[in-house]
Design a protein around this motif. Sequence first.
Motif, PDB file in Angstrom:
ATOM      1  N   TRP A 295       0.884  -1.195   0.027  1.00 46.27           N
ATOM      2  CA  TRP A 295       0.167   0.052   0.101  1.00 46.27           C
ATOM      3  C   TRP A 295       0.781   1.171   0.181  1.00 46.27           C
ATOM      4  O   TRP A 295       0.476   2.218  -0.694  1.00 46.27           O
ATOM      5  N   SER A 296       1.657   1.461   0.777  1.00 42.68           N
ATOM      6  CA  SER A 296       2.625   2.652   0.949  1.00 42.68           C
ATOM      7  C   SER A 296       3.872   2.206   1.506  1.00 42.68           C
ATOM      8  O   SER A 296       4.247   1.099   2.066  1.00 42.68           O
ATOM      9  N   ARG A 297       5.003   3.255   1.498  1.00 49.77           N
ATOM     10  CA  ARG A 297       6.102   3.262   1.967  1.00 49.77           C
ATOM     11  C   ARG A 297       6.493   4.496   2.453  1.00 49.77           C
ATOM     12  O   ARG A 297       5.798   5.550   2.553  1.00 49.77           O
ATOM     13  N   MET A 298       7.630   4.676   3.419  1.00 46.58           N
ATOM     14  CA  MET A 298       8.011   5.921   3.818  1.00 46.58           C
ATOM     15  C   MET A 298       8.658   6.606   2.787  1.00 46.58           C
ATOM     16  O   MET A 298       9.209   6.179   1.840  1.00 46.58           O
ATOM     17  N   SER A 299       7.995   8.071   2.816  1.00 48.43           N
ATOM     18  CA  SER A 299       8.532   8.945   1.793  1.00 48.43           C
ATOM     19  C   SER A 299      10.139   8.762   1.397  1.00 48.43           C
ATOM     20  O   SER A 299      10.762   8.870   2.587  1.00 48.43           O
ATOM     21  N   GLN A 300      10.531   8.773   0.031  1.00 51.39           N
ATOM     22  CA  GLN A 300      11.909   8.782  -0.287  1.00 51.39           C
ATOM     23  C   GLN A 300      12.691   9.878   0.403  1.00 51.39           C
ATOM     24  O   GLN A 300      13.812  10.045   0.683  1.00 51.39           O
ATOM     25  N   ARG A 301      11.928  11.066   0.453  1.00 48.53           N
ATOM     26  CA  ARG A 301      12.517  12.308   0.939  1.00 48.53           C
ATOM     27  C   ARG A 301      12.954  12.096   2.272  1.00 48.53           C
ATOM     28  O   ARG A 301      13.957  12.479   2.576  1.00 48.53           O
ATOM     29  N   ILE A 302      11.970  11.494   3.029  1.00 45.56           N
ATOM     30  CA  ILE A 302      12.711  11.193   4.433  1.00 45.56           C
ATOM     31  C   ILE A 302      13.892  10.102   4.441  1.00 45.56           C
ATOM     32  O   ILE A 302      14.792  10.334   5.319  1.00 45.56           O
ATOM     33  N   VAL A 303      13.767   9.158   3.484  1.00 43.96           N
ATOM     34  CA  VAL A 303      14.821   8.027   3.760  1.00 43.96           C
ATOM     35  C   VAL A 303      16.171   8.839   3.181  1.00 43.96           C
ATOM     36  O   VAL A 303      17.133   8.738   3.765  1.00 43.96           O
ATOM     37  N   ASN A 304      15.957   9.704   2.327  1.00 44.99           N
ATOM     38  CA  ASN A 304      17.325  10.548   1.880  1.00 44.99           C
ATOM     39  C   ASN A 304      17.732  11.216   2.754  1.00 44.99           C
ATOM     40  O   ASN A 304      19.118  11.075   2.976  1.00 44.99           O
ATOM     41  N   MET A 305      16.996  12.027   3.729  1.00 40.23           N
ATOM     42  CA  MET A 305      17.580  12.827   4.768  1.00 40.23           C
ATOM     43  C   MET A 305      18.328  11.876   5.725  1.00 40.23           C
ATOM     44  O   MET A 305      19.231  12.346   6.363  1.00 40.23           O
ATOM     45  N   MET A 306      17.583  10.609   6.112  1.00 35.58           N
ATOM     46  CA  MET A 306      18.010   9.760   7.255  1.00 35.58           C
ATOM     47  C   MET A 306      19.603   9.275   6.826  1.00 35.58           C
ATOM     48  O   MET A 306      20.313   8.633   7.647  1.00 35.58           O
ATOM     49  N   GLU A 307      19.636   9.145   5.470  1.00 36.70           N
ATOM     50  CA  GLU A 307      20.944   8.578   4.809  1.00 36.70           C
ATOM     51  C   GLU A 307      21.864   9.642   4.704  1.00 36.70           C
ATOM     52  O   GLU A 307      22.977   9.627   3.949  1.00 36.70           O
ATOM     53  N   GLY A 308      21.535  10.956   4.950  1.00 38.98           N
ATOM     54  CA  GLY A 308      22.775  12.105   4.884  1.00 38.98           C
ATOM     55  C   GLY A 308      22.135  13.026   3.657  1.00 38.98           C
ATOM     56  O   GLY A 308      23.021  13.743   3.483  1.00 38.98           O
ATOM     57  N   GLY A 309      21.168  12.726   3.040  1.00 42.23           N
ATOM     58  CA  GLY A 309      20.952  13.819   2.048  1.00 42.23           C
ATOM     59  C   GLY A 309      20.251  14.941   2.577  1.00 42.23           C
ATOM     60  O   GLY A 309      20.120  15.257   3.754  1.00 42.23           O
ATOM     61  N   THR A 310      20.067  16.011   1.693  1.00 37.18           N
ATOM     62  CA  THR A 310      19.428  17.120   2.127  1.00 37.18           C
ATOM     63  C   THR A 310      17.885  17.251   2.088  1.00 37.18           C
ATOM     64  O   THR A 310      17.405  17.829   2.717  1.00 37.18           O
ATOM     65  N   GLY A 311      17.289  16.428   1.048  1.00 34.96           N
ATOM     66  CA  GLY A 311      15.897  16.230   1.097  1.00 34.96           C
ATOM     67  C   GLY A 311      15.343  17.569   0.792  1.00 34.96           C
ATOM     68  O   GLY A 311      14.131  17.893   1.341  1.00 34.96           O
ATOM     69  N   GLY A 312      15.719  18.364  -0.048  1.00 32.86           N
ATOM     70  CA  GLY A 312      15.089  19.571  -0.358  1.00 32.86           C
ATOM     71  C   GLY A 312      14.066  19.419  -1.513  1.00 32.86           C
ATOM     72  O   GLY A 312      13.886  18.343  -2.188  1.00 32.86           O
ATOM     73  N   PRO A 313      13.048  20.406  -1.323  1.00 32.25           N
ATOM     74  CA  PRO A 313      11.829  20.054  -2.133  1.00 32.25           C
ATOM     75  C   PRO A 313      11.881  20.414  -3.705  1.00 32.25           C
ATOM     76  O   PRO A 313      11.162  19.977  -4.397  1.00 32.25           O
ATOM     77  N   THR A 314      12.992  21.230  -4.129  1.00 32.15           N
ATOM     78  CA  THR A 314      13.085  21.352  -5.423  1.00 32.15           C
ATOM     79  C   THR A 314      14.585  20.956  -6.065  1.00 32.15           C
ATOM     80  O   THR A 314      14.901  21.554  -7.213  1.00 32.15           O
TER      81      THR A 314
END
Length: 500
Positions: A295-314
Amino acid sequence: MKNNKLIFSFLLSLIMVFSSCEDLEVEDLNAASLADVYANPSDILSVVEGQYTLWWDGIQKNEPNMALSVTGEGISASWGNWGMFDLGAKPRLPFNNTLAYGNRFILTQPWIRNNQVLGAIREALFVLESEFGGQLIDPETNTDLTANVLANSKVLQGLALGWNALLFDQSYVADETLSEDELANIEFVPYPEVAAAAVQKFEEAAAIFESNPSAEISQIPGQVMSGAEAAAFCRNYAAMILAYSARTSAETEALDWAKIVSLTNTPMVKDFSPNGDGGFSWWSRLLIQGQLSLWSRMSQRIVNMMEGGTGGPTTVDTQTTTAPYPWPENTNTLPAITNPVDKRLNIYTVHVAGNTFQPARGYHFFSNRRSIRYVDYLLQYTGPIAHLTKNEMGLIRAEALVRTGGDKSAAVGFINDRRVSVGELAAVAASASNDQILDAIYYEHFVEHYLDGVAKPWMNRRRTTVERHGLIPGTVRQLPVPASELDLRGLPVYTFGGDN
């Protein structure tokens, strides 16, 4: 019967008119006097306490929680159920505020239920005063029920008004203080005024609980509270409403943060996490489909931040090849993350190879991380449903302390609570800049509370002053009054989102 007709007229406006085409049944109170309907004083307390279930039904189950959780990039799902695809599409689309929209319940469910609560509470308080002289004594037990009725009524008014303020750009402020003429001419009120009214109701409830220690909140499963404990809950919930009511960074900076500090001076004794009842009345769709990988997953945006990424919207963030954001085109799966920067990633989620989402709907929906934060809930739909936790309130207080020049050592203590002990991240120092501390506060919100309560990521992204945490451009920041309500009042239909 004039007053009885007034109450019936008011209920029609707060139930039939608000429900419009939603086919809700309304009891004709003209068939009996209010004295007959509430022949036993305990009936009033029962009616009041019964509104907790109605309030929960309006916000915490299917709508608006699922769609707003997707558009706020807390969870990701491309399915059409509950409006998830519609609000998750890129580029963002205007909200479809029409009578024919199949997912109009995103609007009508909270609108109807919250306003039903306001109508029922107004009637109960009217009866308390007009039929019982302002005092309720149970004739069977000789127990004074007055404080319980008043305190719970104020809590429910705070909950209903508060969630109308958080969700809609405008709504009604309807309570027992309105005169007959005012009821007949009731108009919409902008959300800042609705939020202020909600805060006032919570503060009134807190004062009643403090003056009447035996008064209690007892009809929310697993959340029996009385006296000082109930008062602290009321003030903290009011602080959450005020903090999350902001729609933009500018509105966040303009909030009365000193008021939020004051409201949170006494912390909640425990998490506000009602116990699930097996899927009957007290349950959360977000803890069901939100934790099922089909049905769903954790948003890749949060995954990215937790792995050291910036997770920016644009921006496209590929500095971490194991968790790029957004998800790369024409890619069905990414490698498992065995040693994430934030260890909570492998505590709150598990790797699932592949995706079941349809590529034609957009690869931005893809993620390899299935949420398991509250996996025990899936067994029988029982156990605590996190709605507003002590940790979340700590983050709200931390932000208030920073924004008012308060104790930064205390502020970072709230931030480091789980960040260090569970995530194994470096502690945020009190000597850090305000911008650095605020960035860490919002990061904690997304990691710790993306499955809690109602659409927390959406509300935090719309109000953040930290650019990398903001909403994707075009995302709806608030909901319009439902088209059904506007149509019945002869007002033009409007909407938000996309280019609106």
